[in-house]
Design a protein around this motif. Structure first.
Motif, PDB file in Angstrom:
ATOM      1  N   ILE A 123       7.881   6.412  -9.659  1.00  0.00           N
ATOM      2  CA  ILE A 123       8.720   5.523 -10.472  1.00  0.00           C
ATOM      3  C   ILE A 123       8.121   5.387 -11.864  1.00  0.00           C
ATOM      4  CG2 ILE A 123       9.472   3.134 -10.753  1.00  0.00           C
ATOM      5  CD1 ILE A 123       9.813   3.018  -7.700  1.00  0.00           C
ATOM      6  N   LEU A 124       6.804   5.165 -11.947  1.00  0.00           N
ATOM      7  CA  LEU A 124       6.146   5.047 -13.248  1.00  0.00           C
ATOM      8  C   LEU A 124       6.218   6.367 -14.028  1.00  0.00           C
ATOM      9  CD1 LEU A 124       2.998   2.885 -12.375  1.00  0.00           C
ATOM     10  CD2 LEU A 124       5.050   2.179 -13.593  1.00  0.00           C
ATOM     11  N   ASN A 125       6.058   7.488 -13.303  1.00  0.00           N
ATOM     12  CA  ASN A 125       6.169   8.804 -13.975  1.00  0.00           C
ATOM     13  C   ASN A 125       7.568   9.018 -14.545  1.00  0.00           C
ATOM     14  OD1 ASN A 125       3.522   9.495 -13.510  1.00  0.00           O
ATOM     15  ND2 ASN A 125       3.968  10.650 -11.632  1.00  0.00           N
ATOM     16  N   SER A 126       8.571   8.654 -13.766  1.00  0.00           N
ATOM     17  CA  SER A 126       9.944   8.832 -14.254  1.00  0.00           C
ATOM     18  C   SER A 126      10.215   7.896 -15.431  1.00  0.00           C
ATOM     19  CB  SER A 126      10.960   8.624 -13.133  1.00  0.00           C
ATOM     20  OG  SER A 126      10.958   7.283 -12.702  1.00  0.00           O
ATOM     21  N   LEU A 127       9.652   6.674 -15.402  1.00  0.00           N
ATOM     22  CA  LEU A 127       9.804   5.768 -16.540  1.00  0.00           C
ATOM     23  C   LEU A 127       9.089   6.333 -17.780  1.00  0.00           C
ATOM     24  CD1 LEU A 127       9.407   2.232 -14.923  1.00  0.00           C
ATOM     25  CD2 LEU A 127      11.476   3.254 -15.850  1.00  0.00           C
ATOM     26  N   ASP A 128       7.873   6.872 -17.568  1.00  0.00           N
ATOM     27  CA  ASP A 128       7.137   7.481 -18.683  1.00  0.00           C
ATOM     28  C   ASP A 128       7.904   8.689 -19.251  1.00  0.00           C
ATOM     29  OD1 ASP A 128       5.104   5.650 -18.531  1.00  0.00           O
ATOM     30  OD2 ASP A 128       3.776   6.931 -17.322  1.00  0.00           O
ATOM     31  N   GLU A 129       8.455   9.513 -18.353  1.00  0.00           N
ATOM     32  CA  GLU A 129       9.223  10.671 -18.805  1.00  0.00           C
ATOM     33  C   GLU A 129      10.457  10.234 -19.600  1.00  0.00           C
ATOM     34  OE1 GLU A 129      10.194  13.092 -15.459  1.00  0.00           O
ATOM     35  OE2 GLU A 129       8.107  13.632 -15.069  1.00  0.00           O
ATOM     36  N   ARG A 130      11.098   9.198 -19.112  1.00  0.00           N
ATOM     37  CA  ARG A 130      12.283   8.692 -19.812  1.00  0.00           C
ATOM     38  C   ARG A 130      11.884   8.144 -21.177  1.00  0.00           C
ATOM     39  NH1 ARG A 130      16.799   4.285 -18.060  1.00  0.00           N
ATOM     40  NH2 ARG A 130      18.151   4.749 -19.805  1.00  0.00           N
ATOM     41  N   GLU A 131      10.763   7.421 -21.229  1.00  0.00           N
ATOM     42  CA  GLU A 131      10.289   6.890 -22.498  1.00  0.00           C
ATOM     43  C   GLU A 131       9.950   8.024 -23.466  1.00  0.00           C
ATOM     44  OE1 GLU A 131       6.670   4.072 -24.197  1.00  0.00           O
ATOM     45  OE2 GLU A 131       7.115   4.074 -22.056  1.00  0.00           O
ATOM     46  N   GLU A 132       9.280   9.082 -22.952  1.00  0.00           N
ATOM     47  CA  GLU A 132       8.964  10.243 -23.781  1.00  0.00           C
ATOM     48  C   GLU A 132      10.240  10.931 -24.267  1.00  0.00           C
ATOM     49  OE1 GLU A 132       6.290  13.097 -22.085  1.00  0.00           O
ATOM     50  OE2 GLU A 132       4.861  11.541 -21.495  1.00  0.00           O
ATOM     51  N   GLY A 133      11.236  11.060 -23.380  1.00  0.00           N
ATOM     52  CA  GLY A 133      12.505  11.679 -23.758  1.00  0.00           C
ATOM     53  C   GLY A 133      13.197  10.897 -24.861  1.00  0.00           C
ATOM     54  N   ILE A 134      13.191   9.579 -24.726  1.00  0.00           N
ATOM     55  CA  ILE A 134      13.809   8.732 -25.754  1.00  0.00           C
ATOM     56  C   ILE A 134      13.043   8.865 -27.061  1.00  0.00           C
ATOM     57  CG2 ILE A 134      14.249   6.344 -26.422  1.00  0.00           C
ATOM     58  CD1 ILE A 134      14.884   5.790 -23.443  1.00  0.00           C
ATOM     59  N   GLN A 135      11.697   8.863 -26.968  1.00  0.00           N
ATOM     60  CA  GLN A 135      10.881   8.986 -28.182  1.00  0.00           C
ATOM     61  C   GLN A 135      11.104  10.353 -28.841  1.00  0.00           C
ATOM     62  OE1 GLN A 135       9.127   6.456 -29.534  1.00  0.00           O
ATOM     63  NE2 GLN A 135       8.856   7.823 -31.287  1.00  0.00           N
ATOM     64  N   ASN A 136      11.185  11.410 -28.023  1.00  0.00           N
ATOM     65  CA  ASN A 136      11.448  12.754 -28.561  1.00  0.00           C
ATOM     66  C   ASN A 136      12.822  12.804 -29.242  1.00  0.00           C
ATOM     67  OD1 ASN A 136       9.005  13.797 -27.760  1.00  0.00           O
ATOM     68  ND2 ASN A 136       9.786  14.647 -25.836  1.00  0.00           N
ATOM     69  N   ALA A 137      13.807  12.187 -28.637  1.00  0.00           N
ATOM     70  CA  ALA A 137      15.149  12.162 -29.233  1.00  0.00           C
ATOM     71  C   ALA A 137      15.127  11.412 -30.554  1.00  0.00           C
ATOM     72  CB  ALA A 137      16.144  11.526 -28.264  1.00  0.00           C
ATOM     73  N   LEU A 138      14.389  10.297 -30.607  1.00  0.00           N
ATOM     74  CA  LEU A 138      14.264   9.549 -31.858  1.00  0.00           C
ATOM     75  C   LEU A 138      13.539  10.374 -32.924  1.00  0.00           C
ATOM     76  CD1 LEU A 138      13.396   5.961 -30.553  1.00  0.00           C
ATOM     77  CD2 LEU A 138      15.540   6.716 -31.591  1.00  0.00           C
ATOM     78  N   ASP A 139      12.475  11.074 -32.507  1.00  0.00           N
ATOM     79  CA  ASP A 139      11.739  11.924 -33.443  1.00  0.00           C
ATOM     80  C   ASP A 139      12.627  13.065 -33.968  1.00  0.00           C
ATOM     81  OD1 ASP A 139       9.519  10.344 -33.106  1.00  0.00           O
ATOM     82  OD2 ASP A 139       8.529  11.714 -31.681  1.00  0.00           O
ATOM     83  N   GLN A 140      13.386  13.667 -33.074  1.00  0.00           N
ATOM     84  CA  GLN A 140      14.284  14.745 -33.478  1.00  0.00           C
ATOM     85  C   GLN A 140      15.361  14.226 -34.433  1.00  0.00           C
ATOM     86  OE1 GLN A 140      15.747  16.500 -29.867  1.00  0.00           O
ATOM     87  NE2 GLN A 140      13.871  17.695 -29.511  1.00  0.00           N
TER      88      GLN A 140
ATOM     89  N   PHE B  76       0.825  -1.195   0.000  1.00  0.00           N
ATOM     90  CA  PHE B  76       0.000   0.000   0.000  1.00  0.00           C
ATOM     91  C   PHE B  76       0.868   1.256   0.000  1.00  0.00           C
ATOM     92  CE2 PHE B  76      -2.142   3.372   2.416  1.00  0.00           C
ATOM     93  CZ  PHE B  76      -3.189   3.628   1.570  1.00  0.00           C
ATOM     94  N   LEU B  77       1.888   1.280   0.869  1.00  0.00           N
ATOM     95  CA  LEU B  77       2.778   2.438   0.943  1.00  0.00           C
ATOM     96  C   LEU B  77       3.564   2.617  -0.367  1.00  0.00           C
ATOM     97  CD1 LEU B  77       4.134   2.194   4.589  1.00  0.00           C
ATOM     98  CD2 LEU B  77       2.550   3.871   3.674  1.00  0.00           C
ATOM     99  N   LEU B  78       4.022   1.498  -0.916  1.00  0.00           N
ATOM    100  CA  LEU B  78       4.740   1.583  -2.196  1.00  0.00           C
ATOM    101  C   LEU B  78       3.816   2.099  -3.286  1.00  0.00           C
ATOM    102  CD1 LEU B  78       6.946  -1.654  -2.288  1.00  0.00           C
ATOM    103  CD2 LEU B  78       7.731   0.687  -2.208  1.00  0.00           C
ATOM    104  N   ALA B  79       2.565   1.587  -3.311  1.00  0.00           N
ATOM    105  CA  ALA B  79       1.614   2.027  -4.323  1.00  0.00           C
ATOM    106  C   ALA B  79       1.274   3.499  -4.131  1.00  0.00           C
ATOM    107  CB  ALA B  79       0.355   1.190  -4.268  1.00  0.00           C
ATOM    108  N   LYS B  80       1.129   3.928  -2.893  1.00  0.00           N
ATOM    109  CA  LYS B  80       0.738   5.300  -2.591  1.00  0.00           C
ATOM    110  C   LYS B  80       1.869   6.280  -2.875  1.00  0.00           C
ATOM    111  CE  LYS B  80      -2.011   8.235  -0.268  1.00  0.00           C
ATOM    112  NZ  LYS B  80      -3.161   8.763  -0.814  1.00  0.00           N
ATOM    113  N   PHE B  81       3.110   5.955  -2.479  1.00  0.00           N
ATOM    114  CA  PHE B  81       4.191   6.936  -2.535  1.00  0.00           C
ATOM    115  C   PHE B  81       5.303   6.627  -3.553  1.00  0.00           C
ATOM    116  CE2 PHE B  81       2.499   7.291   1.810  1.00  0.00           C
ATOM    117  CZ  PHE B  81       2.075   8.594   1.773  1.00  0.00           C
ATOM    118  N   ALA B  82       5.557   5.400  -3.882  1.00  0.00           N
ATOM    119  CA  ALA B  82       6.727   5.089  -4.696  1.00  0.00           C
ATOM    120  C   ALA B  82       6.385   4.730  -6.139  1.00  0.00           C
ATOM    121  CB  ALA B  82       7.513   3.959  -4.059  1.00  0.00           C
TER     122      ALA B  82
END
Length: 165
Positions: free
Chosen positions: A34-51, A24-30
């Protein structure tokens, strides 16, 4: 060590509660960060590929533009060379025509000069003949020759003495 013999329901319930609380604590706070940072990293990689893809396309466009500009420059150079050749040919043709005209004028002038000199020579010759005739007549009159044979001998003798130029 038998795991089933040493099993305790209380210990199991406590561990299960801690596990659920931890999840519960991991789901609530971690997990969200972690998923947001993974999504941001995926978006950054996709943006770099697009560029990178955009940069590749832009490079292709620039190369195509460069080739087009090179072709246009070559065509313009060829047109300029053609114009220069035509101008050169025109200048040469005009110079030849002008030279022919000048030569014709010079020939006409030379013919006119020759004709004038010829007329002057004929006039000079007539003058000399007239002077010679007058001189012969004076000589004939001075001697008062009686016979025509003597007059002819005198004229022939004088003509041999005189040389015409």
């Amino acid at each position: 060590m038998d795991i089933f013999n040493d099993f305790s329901i209380g210990l199991f319930a406590m561990q299960l509660t801690i596990l659920i609380l931890l999840l519960f604590l991991l789901a609530k706070f971690a997990w969200k960060p972690i998923l947001n940072s993974l999504d941001e990293r995926e978006e950054g990689i996709q943006n770099a590929l697009d560029q990178a893809e955009n940069a590749r396309k832009e490079m292709q466009n620039l190369q195509a533009d460069n080739e087009k500009m090179i072709k246009e420059a070559r065509a313009e150079r060829d047109a300029m060379m053609k114009d220069a050749r035509e101008i050169k040919d025109n200048i040469i043709a005009e110079a030849k025509e002008e030279a022919q005209e000048q030569a014709s004028i010079m020939i006409e002038n030379a013919k006119a000069t020759i004709k004038q000199e010829q007329q002057a020579a004929v006039a000079e010759l007539k003058k000399n003949v007239a002077e010679l005739s007058i001189g012969i007549a004076q000589s004939v009159v001075k001697k008062e020759l009686a016979s025509q044979d003597e007059q002819l001998k005198l004229v022939e003798g004088m003509l041999q003495d005189v040389t015409l130029n």
